[in-house]
Design an enzyme around this catalytic site. Sequence first.
Site, mmCIF file in Angstrom:
data_model
loop_
_atom_site.group_PDB
_atom_site.id
_atom_site.type_symbol
_atom_site.label_atom_id
_atom_site.label_comp_id
_atom_site.label_asym_id
_atom_site.label_seq_id
_atom_site.Cartn_x
_atom_site.Cartn_y
_atom_site.Cartn_z
ATOM 1 N N HIS A 23 -7.597 -4.962 -0.678
ATOM 2 C CA HIS A 23 -8.010 -4.977 0.731
ATOM 3 C C HIS A 23 -9.124 -3.978 0.966
ATOM 4 O O HIS A 23 -9.206 -2.954 0.297
ATOM 5 C CB HIS A 23 -6.826 -4.693 1.661
ATOM 6 N N HIS A 72 -10.904 -1.526 3.770
ATOM 7 C CA HIS A 72 -10.777 -0.861 5.071
ATOM 8 C C HIS A 72 -12.149 -0.859 5.748
ATOM 9 O O HIS A 72 -13.144 -0.484 5.125
ATOM 10 C CB HIS A 72 -10.365 0.611 4.904
HETATM 11 P P1 AMP Z 1 -4.066 1.611 1.225
HETATM 12 O O1 AMP Z 1 -3.680 3.053 1.239
HETATM 13 O O2 AMP Z 1 -5.531 1.422 0.933
HETATM 14 O O3 AMP Z 1 -3.167 0.791 0.340
HETATM 15 O O4 AMP Z 1 -3.896 1.127 2.714
HETATM 16 C C1 AMP Z 1 -2.812 0.439 3.213
HETATM 17 C C2 AMP Z 1 -3.018 0.323 4.710
HETATM 18 O O5 AMP Z 1 -2.180 -0.694 5.200
HETATM 19 C C3 AMP Z 1 -2.682 1.609 5.483
HETATM 20 O O6 AMP Z 1 -3.828 2.025 6.212
HETATM 21 C C4 AMP Z 1 -1.553 1.173 6.411
HETATM 22 O O7 AMP Z 1 -1.624 1.769 7.685
HETATM 23 C C5 AMP Z 1 -1.746 -0.341 6.488
HETATM 24 N N1 AMP Z 1 -0.551 -1.113 6.767
HETATM 25 C C6 AMP Z 1 0.665 -1.008 6.177
HETATM 26 N N2 AMP Z 1 1.512 -1.929 6.657
HETATM 27 C C7 AMP Z 1 0.819 -2.652 7.578
HETATM 28 C C8 AMP Z 1 1.155 -3.744 8.437
HETATM 29 N N3 AMP Z 1 2.366 -4.285 8.440
HETATM 30 N N4 AMP Z 1 0.197 -4.226 9.262
HETATM 31 C C9 AMP Z 1 -1.038 -3.674 9.254
HETATM 32 N N5 AMP Z 1 -1.410 -2.649 8.476
HETATM 33 C C10 AMP Z 1 -0.498 -2.136 7.652
#
Ligand code: AMP
Length: 136
Positions: free
Chosen positions: A98, A100
Amino acid sequence: MDCIFCKIIRGEIPSSKLYEDENCLAILDINPVAFGHTLVISRRHYPEFLDAPPEAMTEFMKTGYKVIGAVVKGTGAEGYNLLVNNNRCAGQVIPHLHLHVIPRKNGDGLRFEWNPRPYPEGEMEKIAKAIKASLP
Ligand code: AMP
Ligand code: ZN
């Protein structure tokens, strides 16, 4: 598969969906570092960036490009950060590719803690050589 983003893609977990197409899904991050913080999530489950073949990344970024423009315009951002965390040591919490998209404003106070430091004597050349030798 027990992956939270796969579940969101399958509609098993609710999300604030902004856009979707055959390559990816864009949602608002549930725990934003800035309002409008968006995640562009690959529809296919790749644990991290290098697990996706280059053609898949091209398609993913094509869609990402559209979403980035919309996030910037829709939030009135003056700038933005694009970030892909890969593996736990780099801050990746959800092992599903993903991007950001973080909208920024002048003086927003958001800080990414870089810790720059100079190379010890000879190290820069050594690392450059190792990276060049690893190119396909
Ligand atoms: P990463 O650290 O790059 O794996 O980022 C994961 C991101 O997913 C974090 O910024 C979380 O806040 C976000 N996240 C986790 N669960 C959800 C969810 N159910 N809906 C939207 N964002 C989420
Ligand atoms: Zn997944």
